[in-house]
Design a protein around this motif. Sequence first.
Motif, PDB file in Angstrom:
ATOM      1  N   VAL A 413       3.324  10.209   0.464  1.00 22.65           N
ATOM      2  CA  VAL A 413       4.242   9.533   1.389  1.00 22.65           C
ATOM      3  C   VAL A 413       5.483   9.058   0.649  1.00 22.65           C
ATOM      4  O   VAL A 413       6.609   9.188   1.140  1.00 22.65           O
ATOM      5  CB  VAL A 413       3.522   8.357   2.083  1.00 22.65           C
ATOM      6  N   MET A 414       5.298   8.537  -0.560  1.00 24.20           N
ATOM      7  CA  MET A 414       6.447   8.082  -1.338  1.00 24.20           C
ATOM      8  C   MET A 414       7.346   9.247  -1.743  1.00 24.20           C
ATOM      9  O   MET A 414       8.564   9.094  -1.874  1.00 24.20           O
ATOM     10  CB  MET A 414       5.965   7.330  -2.581  1.00 24.20           C
ATOM     11  N   ALA A 415       6.768  10.432  -1.934  1.00 26.49           N
ATOM     12  CA  ALA A 415       7.560  11.600  -2.341  1.00 26.49           C
ATOM     13  C   ALA A 415       8.544  12.022  -1.266  1.00 26.49           C
ATOM     14  O   ALA A 415       9.514  12.725  -1.553  1.00 26.49           O
ATOM     15  CB  ALA A 415       6.627  12.764  -2.685  1.00 26.49           C
ATOM     16  N   ALA A 416       8.321  11.605  -0.017  1.00 30.66           N
ATOM     17  CA  ALA A 416       9.245  11.947   1.062  1.00 30.66           C
ATOM     18  C   ALA A 416      10.589  11.267   0.890  1.00 30.66           C
ATOM     19  O   ALA A 416      11.549  11.582   1.605  1.00 30.66           O
ATOM     20  CB  ALA A 416       8.639  11.575   2.412  1.00 30.66           C
ATOM     21  N   ARG A 417      10.691  10.347  -0.057  1.00 33.38           N
ATOM     22  CA  ARG A 417      11.968   9.676  -0.316  1.00 33.38           C
ATOM     23  C   ARG A 417      13.038  10.638  -0.811  1.00 33.38           C
ATOM     24  O   ARG A 417      14.225  10.317  -0.767  1.00 33.38           O
ATOM     25  CB  ARG A 417      11.782   8.577  -1.357  1.00 33.38           C
ATOM     26  N   THR A 418      12.662  11.779  -1.311  1.00 34.35           N
ATOM     27  CA  THR A 418      13.640  12.737  -1.809  1.00 34.35           C
ATOM     28  C   THR A 418      14.414  13.412  -0.688  1.00 34.35           C
ATOM     29  O   THR A 418      15.371  14.136  -0.952  1.00 34.35           O
ATOM     30  CB  THR A 418      12.932  13.825  -2.641  1.00 34.35           C
ATOM     31  N   MET A 419      14.020  13.191   0.551  1.00 36.07           N
ATOM     32  CA  MET A 419      14.648  13.852   1.688  1.00 36.07           C
ATOM     33  C   MET A 419      15.809  12.994   2.204  1.00 36.07           C
ATOM     34  O   MET A 419      15.659  11.798   2.451  1.00 36.07           O
ATOM     35  CB  MET A 419      13.621  14.106   2.791  1.00 36.07           C
ATOM     36  N   GLU A 420      16.984  13.639   2.359  1.00 32.05           N
ATOM     37  CA  GLU A 420      18.170  12.902   2.770  1.00 32.05           C
ATOM     38  C   GLU A 420      18.150  12.583   4.261  1.00 32.05           C
ATOM     39  O   GLU A 420      18.595  11.522   4.676  1.00 32.05           O
ATOM     40  CB  GLU A 420      19.436  13.704   2.434  1.00 32.05           C
ATOM     41  N   ASN A 421      17.653  13.508   5.086  1.00 33.27           N
ATOM     42  CA  ASN A 421      17.649  13.328   6.527  1.00 33.27           C
ATOM     43  C   ASN A 421      16.543  12.358   6.925  1.00 33.27           C
ATOM     44  O   ASN A 421      15.369  12.578   6.638  1.00 33.27           O
ATOM     45  CB  ASN A 421      17.452  14.689   7.216  1.00 33.27           C
ATOM     46  N   ASP A 422      16.914  11.253   7.603  1.00 34.74           N
ATOM     47  CA  ASP A 422      15.947  10.211   7.925  1.00 34.74           C
ATOM     48  C   ASP A 422      14.886  10.708   8.899  1.00 34.74           C
ATOM     49  O   ASP A 422      13.703  10.364   8.775  1.00 34.74           O
ATOM     50  CB  ASP A 422      16.674   9.000   8.510  1.00 34.74           C
ATOM     51  N   ALA A 423      15.283  11.512   9.896  1.00 41.65           N
ATOM     52  CA  ALA A 423      14.314  12.033  10.864  1.00 41.65           C
ATOM     53  C   ALA A 423      13.311  12.950  10.173  1.00 41.65           C
ATOM     54  O   ALA A 423      12.101  12.876  10.435  1.00 41.65           O
ATOM     55  CB  ALA A 423      15.033  12.766  11.993  1.00 41.65           C
ATOM     56  N   ASP A 424      13.796  13.836   9.286  1.00 43.10           N
ATOM     57  CA  ASP A 424      12.901  14.708   8.526  1.00 43.10           C
ATOM     58  C   ASP A 424      11.928  13.889   7.685  1.00 43.10           C
ATOM     59  O   ASP A 424      10.739  14.213   7.580  1.00 43.10           O
ATOM     60  CB  ASP A 424      13.711  15.633   7.612  1.00 43.10           C
ATOM     61  N   ARG A 425      12.446  12.841   7.061  1.00 40.64           N
ATOM     62  CA  ARG A 425      11.606  12.014   6.182  1.00 40.64           C
ATOM     63  C   ARG A 425      10.491  11.342   6.976  1.00 40.64           C
ATOM     64  O   ARG A 425       9.323  11.372   6.564  1.00 40.64           O
ATOM     65  CB  ARG A 425      12.484  10.962   5.497  1.00 40.64           C
ATOM     66  N   ARG A 426      10.814  10.759   8.112  1.00 43.15           N
ATOM     67  CA  ARG A 426       9.796  10.071   8.904  1.00 43.15           C
ATOM     68  C   ARG A 426       8.779  11.046   9.488  1.00 43.15           C
ATOM     69  O   ARG A 426       7.582  10.756   9.531  1.00 43.15           O
ATOM     70  CB  ARG A 426      10.473   9.270  10.015  1.00 43.15           C
ATOM     71  N   ILE A 636       2.928   3.699   4.241  1.00 44.38           N
ATOM     72  CA  ILE A 636       3.626   4.225   5.417  1.00 44.38           C
ATOM     73  C   ILE A 636       4.458   3.121   6.067  1.00 44.38           C
ATOM     74  O   ILE A 636       5.606   3.343   6.481  1.00 44.38           O
ATOM     75  CB  ILE A 636       2.622   4.820   6.419  1.00 44.38           C
ATOM     76  N   LYS A 637       3.887   1.925   6.146  1.00 47.16           N
ATOM     77  CA  LYS A 637       4.636   0.804   6.733  1.00 47.16           C
ATOM     78  C   LYS A 637       5.906   0.531   5.939  1.00 47.16           C
ATOM     79  O   LYS A 637       6.992   0.343   6.505  1.00 47.16           O
ATOM     80  CB  LYS A 637       3.722  -0.428   6.775  1.00 47.16           C
ATOM     81  N   ARG A 638       5.816   0.508   4.611  1.00 45.74           N
ATOM     82  CA  ARG A 638       6.993   0.232   3.790  1.00 45.74           C
ATOM     83  C   ARG A 638       8.019   1.351   3.894  1.00 45.74           C
ATOM     84  O   ARG A 638       9.217   1.114   3.998  1.00 45.74           O
ATOM     85  CB  ARG A 638       6.576   0.036   2.325  1.00 45.74           C
ATOM     86  N   GLU A 639       7.536   2.596   3.835  1.00 44.21           N
ATOM     87  CA  GLU A 639       8.464   3.723   3.812  1.00 44.21           C
ATOM     88  C   GLU A 639       9.140   3.960   5.162  1.00 44.21           C
ATOM     89  O   GLU A 639      10.273   4.431   5.220  1.00 44.21           O
ATOM     90  CB  GLU A 639       7.725   4.997   3.385  1.00 44.21           C
ATOM     91  N   MET A 640       8.462   3.647   6.246  1.00 42.69           N
ATOM     92  CA  MET A 640       9.026   3.896   7.575  1.00 42.69           C
ATOM     93  C   MET A 640       9.724   2.670   8.146  1.00 42.69           C
ATOM     94  O   MET A 640      10.360   2.742   9.198  1.00 42.69           O
ATOM     95  CB  MET A 640       7.940   4.381   8.532  1.00 42.69           C
ATOM     96  N   GLY A 641       9.612   1.538   7.448  1.00 39.15           N
ATOM     97  CA  GLY A 641      10.422   0.399   7.797  1.00 39.15           C
ATOM     98  C   GLY A 641       9.878  -0.521   8.859  1.00 39.15           C
ATOM     99  O   GLY A 641      10.660  -1.185   9.542  1.00 39.15           O
ATOM    100  N   GLY A 642       8.561  -0.612   9.029  1.00 37.37           N
ATOM    101  CA  GLY A 642       8.044  -1.583   9.984  1.00 37.37           C
ATOM    102  C   GLY A 642       6.645  -1.277  10.463  1.00 37.37           C
ATOM    103  O   GLY A 642       6.136  -0.161  10.325  1.00 37.37           O
TER     104      GLY A 642
END
Length: 672
Positions: A413-426, A636-642
């Motif tokens: 889940v943390m590795a998804a931080r490399t993605m620039e597009n927020d929708a793709d990341r979530r 997931i809560k931290r990475e997705m913001g809530g």
Amino acid sequence: MSGKKTIAIIGNPNSGKTTLFNRLTGSNQHVGNWPGVTVDRKTGHVCHDGVGVDIVDLPGIYSLSPYTQEEIIAREYVLSDELDGILNIVDAANIERNLYLTLQLISLGLPMVVALGFMDDVRAQGVEINVKELERRLGVPVVPISAKKGENIHDLLDELAHGMRAPAQQPTYLHGVGAAIRQASDLLRPLPLRACSLPFYAAKLLEGDKALWAKYGGDMPREMRERLDALAEGMHSHANSTDNEMVLADALYDYIEEVVRACFKRPRVHKMTTTERIDAIVLHRVWALPIFAFFMFLMFWTTFGPFGSWLGDGMEYLIQGIISPAVQGGLAALGTQEWLIDLICDGIIGGVGSMLSFLPQIVILFFFLSVLEDTGYLARVAFIMDTLLRRIGLSGKSFVPMLMGFGCTTPAVMAARTMENDADRRMTIMLTPFMSCSAKLPVYALVAGAVFPEHQGLVVISLYVLGILMGVLAGFILKKTIFREVSSGFVLELPTYRMPSFKGTVLNMWQKAKDFITRAGTIILLMSVVIWVLQNFTPSLAVAQDAGTSILGVIGTAIAPIFAPLGFGAWQESVALLTGLAAKEAVVSTMSVLYGVGGGAELTQLLGTVFTPLSGYCFLVFTLLYMPCMSAFATIKREMGGWRWAFGAAAFQTVLAYLAALVIYQVGSLVL
């Protein structure tokens, strides 16, 4: 020890950074978290000629521009006051791309050493490098190395301990825009910035760096901000360009081309490299997917086939056949009370041991994943999967964190931080838990071995395939409902194929095994004790004469009807799934404690009478698909913001798990 330094090792992804870090620090490493973020901070220590050097391994990045979380972390740390210098690892076989980050780092003015890596590959390609000229043009020490073979590592340590120095001169590669950068640096001096970082800050502000403007723009006097705007406009006019960032990038690459022409001599006739010959096969439009499928089959067959089962049986015999009887006999000889013997042998050793018996299989799985990653093949898999992922609205970049999900959902889940597009990341974060993590392997091996003893490997493979298919289905659903934005483009570097480092592979396997054992010694140990207590006492805290009247029995009986339509309505299985929310491995230890057996063959034999093949498979399907453990859920809560996103993702996954198991059981009951 005469002194101590803190050095940051930084470089592009696939530049050999991890191999060099392992070579320098060996097993003397510590992994923590960066303050305020959930990205691993790996620190190692080495002592050379009486000087202690702490080496901090930064995330692999391509530039100091803040496009991804890793780049933000790396840049903020490099510009902090914690560092004494920078060790920049450069892939000499891909020098043009790597030098872009190098020149950005040089502009900071910090003491720095450039490690020119993969020199063995460079020589194999017939390329000659004038290291002295390269060192003169960059203004910092340059050491040619091969981290895999240990070439010139001693010389590199000499530079880190005694020879690090700031760049010998101000960078000259900005050419026409250099005057504007110098003016901007003078203008920024009143701000609380380190003097060595002023050229970099000035360059980034002139190119319109939004992150820096947000950080320092509000603190600038109006006159200062207006003068910076004027300088930026002047640089824009000078370059006749519509993008200041492109002006700086062009200036950097112009200088890189000049450096390469002066310092690198390539053979006139290009020979087809080994990497190109292999890629012609593994990236073939027809054979790419079958080859990938073969590697996956080989990995799982080795893990769960005769070899993996033999190792697992050996570990089980060691724990249940030797350690547990020895402890029981020793405690009895000391006159220990019966309830304490039961707690230690049945609760602790039985619960933790039943999970540890699957450690060899998990180590085998991580061995394969480590080898595939170190050779460079996993990057090709992401490229291969791009076309398929496009159909559910994602790019091949999403495959990297999703593939990491086969190891552990939390770092994936943390590795998804490399993605620039927020929708793709979530969307990637929501789909990653469908990839079966290694914590579920003990459950698969236990139940599949109980109800499918002759076809255990095929059943486990089917679960991994089902997880992928459910992820695809979930992707279609999410793309049609929540994430309707167009997916971002996909740019991926395909690294050169290289033989894995034996030391690096062993260190990686040891780290994963240590993490697994640590979980067994903490979460699983605690869960085993708690479950034993709850199973042996009633809600009124009296000693339970029957497990069904215990606290766990009451809880399990209350929730068991929920799972009855899925084929497993016994309260023991319901409670096991509930404890699996803490850690998926706890499902095995819970059933071992609840059924009062020592785990391994005894528990497997018992479950063969509890489950039918159909109900056992449905239990595995639900285990595969329902919400991840608490660690992954918190991430997931931290990475997705809530919490709304986290609970939504957990509910979405659990509902799909229930529906999948329900359909399989009900349809299977009609057919079989």
